[in-house]
Design a protein around this motif. Structure first.
Motif, PDB file in Angstrom:
ATOM      1  N   ALA A 107       2.908  -7.364  11.711  1.00 36.20           N
ATOM      2  CA  ALA A 107       2.132  -6.497  11.018  1.00 36.20           C
ATOM      3  C   ALA A 107       2.113  -7.221   9.519  1.00 36.20           C
ATOM      4  N   GLN A 108       1.721  -8.467   9.487  1.00 33.00           N
ATOM      5  CA  GLN A 108       1.841  -9.146   8.244  1.00 33.00           C
ATOM      6  C   GLN A 108       0.681  -8.611   7.213  1.00 33.00           C
ATOM      7  N   GLY A 109      -0.407  -8.017   7.841  1.00 40.13           N
ATOM      8  CA  GLY A 109      -1.469  -7.599   6.813  1.00 40.13           C
ATOM      9  C   GLY A 109      -0.958  -6.514   6.412  1.00 40.13           C
ATOM     10  N   THR A 110      -0.271  -5.420   6.835  1.00 44.76           N
ATOM     11  CA  THR A 110       0.287  -4.192   6.185  1.00 44.76           C
ATOM     12  C   THR A 110       1.382  -4.547   5.492  1.00 44.76           C
ATOM     13  N   LEU A 111       1.952  -5.320   5.765  1.00 47.82           N
ATOM     14  CA  LEU A 111       3.306  -5.648   4.870  1.00 47.82           C
ATOM     15  C   LEU A 111       2.932  -6.366   3.389  1.00 47.82           C
ATOM     16  N   GLN A 112       1.728  -7.391   3.705  1.00 52.32           N
ATOM     17  CA  GLN A 112       1.398  -7.890   2.376  1.00 52.32           C
ATOM     18  C   GLN A 112       0.797  -7.097   1.622  1.00 52.32           C
ATOM     19  N   MET A 113       0.121  -5.756   2.081  1.00 49.46           N
ATOM     20  CA  MET A 113      -0.649  -4.808   1.400  1.00 49.46           C
ATOM     21  C   MET A 113       0.514  -4.125   0.570  1.00 49.46           C
ATOM     22  N   LEU A 114       1.816  -3.815   1.026  1.00 49.69           N
ATOM     23  CA  LEU A 114       2.482  -3.075   0.545  1.00 49.69           C
ATOM     24  C   LEU A 114       3.226  -3.701  -0.680  1.00 49.69           C
ATOM     25  N   PHE A 115       3.444  -5.140  -0.307  1.00 46.99           N
ATOM     26  CA  PHE A 115       3.780  -6.142  -1.259  1.00 46.99           C
ATOM     27  C   PHE A 115       3.066  -5.923  -2.517  1.00 46.99           C
ATOM     28  N   GLU A 116       1.558  -6.096  -2.447  1.00 52.38           N
ATOM     29  CA  GLU A 116       0.612  -6.155  -3.353  1.00 52.38           C
ATOM     30  C   GLU A 116       0.780  -4.554  -4.096  1.00 52.38           C
ATOM     31  N   PHE A 117       0.836  -3.717  -3.545  1.00 54.34           N
ATOM     32  CA  PHE A 117       1.047  -2.253  -3.808  1.00 54.34           C
ATOM     33  C   PHE A 117       2.194  -2.277  -4.847  1.00 54.34           C
ATOM     34  N   GLN A 118       3.132  -2.700  -4.208  1.00 56.35           N
ATOM     35  CA  GLN A 118       4.645  -2.687  -4.870  1.00 56.35           C
ATOM     36  C   GLN A 118       4.377  -3.413  -6.295  1.00 56.35           C
ATOM     37  N   THR A 119       3.766  -4.476  -6.546  1.00 60.11           N
ATOM     38  CA  THR A 119       3.432  -5.296  -7.618  1.00 60.11           C
ATOM     39  C   THR A 119       2.504  -4.543  -8.462  1.00 60.11           C
ATOM     40  N   GLN A 120       1.493  -3.639  -8.049  1.00 60.41           N
ATOM     41  CA  GLN A 120       0.698  -2.980  -8.784  1.00 60.41           C
ATOM     42  C   GLN A 120       1.386  -1.954  -9.379  1.00 60.41           C
ATOM     43  N   VAL A 121       2.378  -1.245  -8.758  1.00 60.48           N
ATOM     44  CA  VAL A 121       3.071   0.064  -9.226  1.00 60.48           C
ATOM     45  C   VAL A 121       3.874  -0.512 -10.492  1.00 60.48           C
ATOM     46  N   ALA A 122       4.717  -1.616 -10.047  1.00 64.81           N
ATOM     47  CA  ALA A 122       5.721  -2.157 -11.033  1.00 64.81           C
ATOM     48  C   ALA A 122       4.945  -2.721 -12.274  1.00 64.81           C
ATOM     49  N   ASN A 123       3.883  -3.221 -12.263  1.00 59.52           N
ATOM     50  CA  ASN A 123       3.095  -3.433 -13.428  1.00 59.52           C
ATOM     51  C   ASN A 123       2.511  -2.181 -14.087  1.00 59.52           C
ATOM     52  N   LEU A 124       2.312  -1.262 -13.581  1.00 56.97           N
ATOM     53  CA  LEU A 124       1.467  -0.113 -14.450  1.00 56.97           C
ATOM     54  C   LEU A 124       2.801   0.497 -15.031  1.00 56.97           C
TER      55      LEU A 124
END
Length: 458
Positions: A107-124
């Motif tokens: 499920a690399q696509g889902t995991l990559q999305m969540l990784f990007e999501f985490q990055t967005q939240v951390a930056n926000l």
């Protein structure tokens, strides 16, 4: 034929095993007034599928739809424009799940999305690390309190009086089962939050201080002094944000010294949807606290061939590790809502996020100035983002909200509804304005409100 796999003997054996006399013993924590004593009254026992569809459509026709009338409701759930492309992406078969995959290697696509999501939240949030989401903002708030008690080895949480009362209630409910001491208070009904009063309640036994930003009355303040006061007593500062769009315009909590930042992500990518499902955001400023975070954490790595890949770096919940070592027993994630958030954030980008925030604030200022001109109305706030409190001289806000709704205007949230025991807040109306609000909507609200006040005066 109904499928009933358990016999009465099976049920009796199970109850005996756990020491319960009957099924009702399993529901003693539910107030009796909230329990059903039989079938739901008013509903037929059975009907055809077509009859049910017709009935539900008739019921739905009684609703006032947010997009059909001037809409000023907020208080933790906000109407923003969600691009059609968000819905298109989240309905793709590769993504259409509300859960984190149990087989991450496929499920690399889902995991990559969540990784990007985490990055967005951390930056926000101005933090170092964010998790893959939680259920909603209120449960994320409790998880922050629970994490603070683990980190500090203390068991007292000081809640700001201006924390959303629903969040406070969730924290107090959960604390009944952990033995933590929750010190809350009523909000100070004034132009600025009472930060001095908040810091004066911090003592040596305090694990954390929980403050909302912007707060339930829409007020904004610098939290640096609260962070310093908390840290001086060995406590952590937990900041709750219910409107992430605000962080496109105001300083992030992490920049002001917040140790844990949590909030509701519904504003970005997720519609109002009658209250759910929503999206809990959770981040920490100091990487040393990462192993105390609840929920799942996706990370980036390389495989045996040196190619980039994504994995579940941490999954500290009771299903995966020894129960006594788990950080939480509800720390799953809202996968589909997290995806919607991430897609919308990606479409916006930093520039778009700042522009969206600026438009929200511009329209809110127009609304605040216009409503303040209505006789019998005064603006409470000195500072706000897209939500502010107006005081109605001598008029119960709940009555005004109902009367405005009868006139086709959803005029705001009565703070008396959220704080039934605070007398002055019975006349307080919380008004939220977003980019979906037009200047004509604002004029309609002001005109109808002024007409109501005049009618009552006659």
């Amino acid at each position: 034929m109904r499928y009933l796999p358990l016999t009465d003997t099976d049920r009796g054996d199970m109850l005996a095993k756990i020491g319960a006399d009957n099924i009702d013993d399993l529901f003693v924590d539910v107030p009796e007034v909230a329990r059903l004593d039989g079938p739901i009254r008013g509903l037929p026992m059975h009907a055809s599928e077509m009859a049910v569809e017709r009935h539900m459509k008739r019921l739905a026709g009684k609703n006032t739809v947010a997009g059909d009338v001037p809409f000023f409701l907020g208080a933790g759930a906000y109407r923003h424009h969600v691009p059609a492309s968000v819905d298109t992406v989240i309905q793709r078969g590769e993504f259409l799940t509300a859960y984190t995959p149990y087989q991450p290697e496929i499920a690399q696509g889902t995991l990559q999305m969540l990784f990007e999501f985490q990055t967005q939240v951390a930056n926000l949030y101005g933090c170092a690390v964010a998790n893959a989401s939680l259920y909603d903002g209120s449960t994320a708030c409790w998880e922050a309190v629970a994490m603070a008690t683990r980190v500090t080895k203390k068991n007292r949480a000081v809640l700001s009086g201006a924390l959303h009362p629903h969040y406070s209630e969730v924290v107090k409910t959960m604390a009944q089962f952990t033995g933590d001491v929750i010190a809350d208070s009523a909000p100070a009904i004034q132009a600025e939050p009472d930060l001095e009063g908040l810091t004066s309640r911090i003592d040596e036994e305090t694990a954390c201080v929980v403050v909302q930003y912007p707060d339930i009355l829409g007020r904004i303040s610098d939290l640096s002094a609260v962070a310093e006061a908390a840290h001086a007593k060995g406590a952590l500062l937990v900041v709750v944000n219910t409107e992430p769009v605000a962080l496109g315009a105001i300083k992030s909590p992490g920049e002001m010294g917040a140790d844990i930042v949590v909030g509701e992500g519904q504003s970005i990518g997720v519609g109002l949807q009658f209250g759910g499902p929503y999206l809990g955001l959770f981040a920490v400023r100091d990487p040393k606290h990462v192993r105390q975070m609840p929920g799942r954490l996706c990370g980036e790595t390389v495989d045996a061939e040196g190619k980039r890949g994504f994995v579940l770096t941490l999954s500290t919940r009771e299903q995966h590790i020894r129960r006594e070592k788990a950080t939480s027993n509800i720390c799953t994630n809202s996968g589909l809502c997290a995806l919607a958030f991430s897609v919308h954030m990606t479409l916006l980008g930093e520039k778009g996020m700042r522009e969206l925030a600026a438009e929200n604030h511009r329209l809110a200022c127009i609304a605040a100035d216009r409503l303040a001109k209505v006789p019998g109305v005064s603006l409470l706030n000195n500072a706000f983002f897209n939500e502010f409190t107006i005081m109605l001289d001598g008029k119960p806000a709940r009555d005004v909200v109902r009367a405005l709704a009868d006139r086709g205007v959803l005029g705001g949230v009565s703070l008396g509804r959220l704080y039934p025991g605070v007398e002055r807040l019975q006349q307080a109306l919380l008004v939220a304005v977003t980019e979906t609000t037009t200047e004509d909507d604002i004029e309609t609200l002001a005109t109808e409100l002024e007409a109501l006040i005049k009618e009552d005066a006659q």
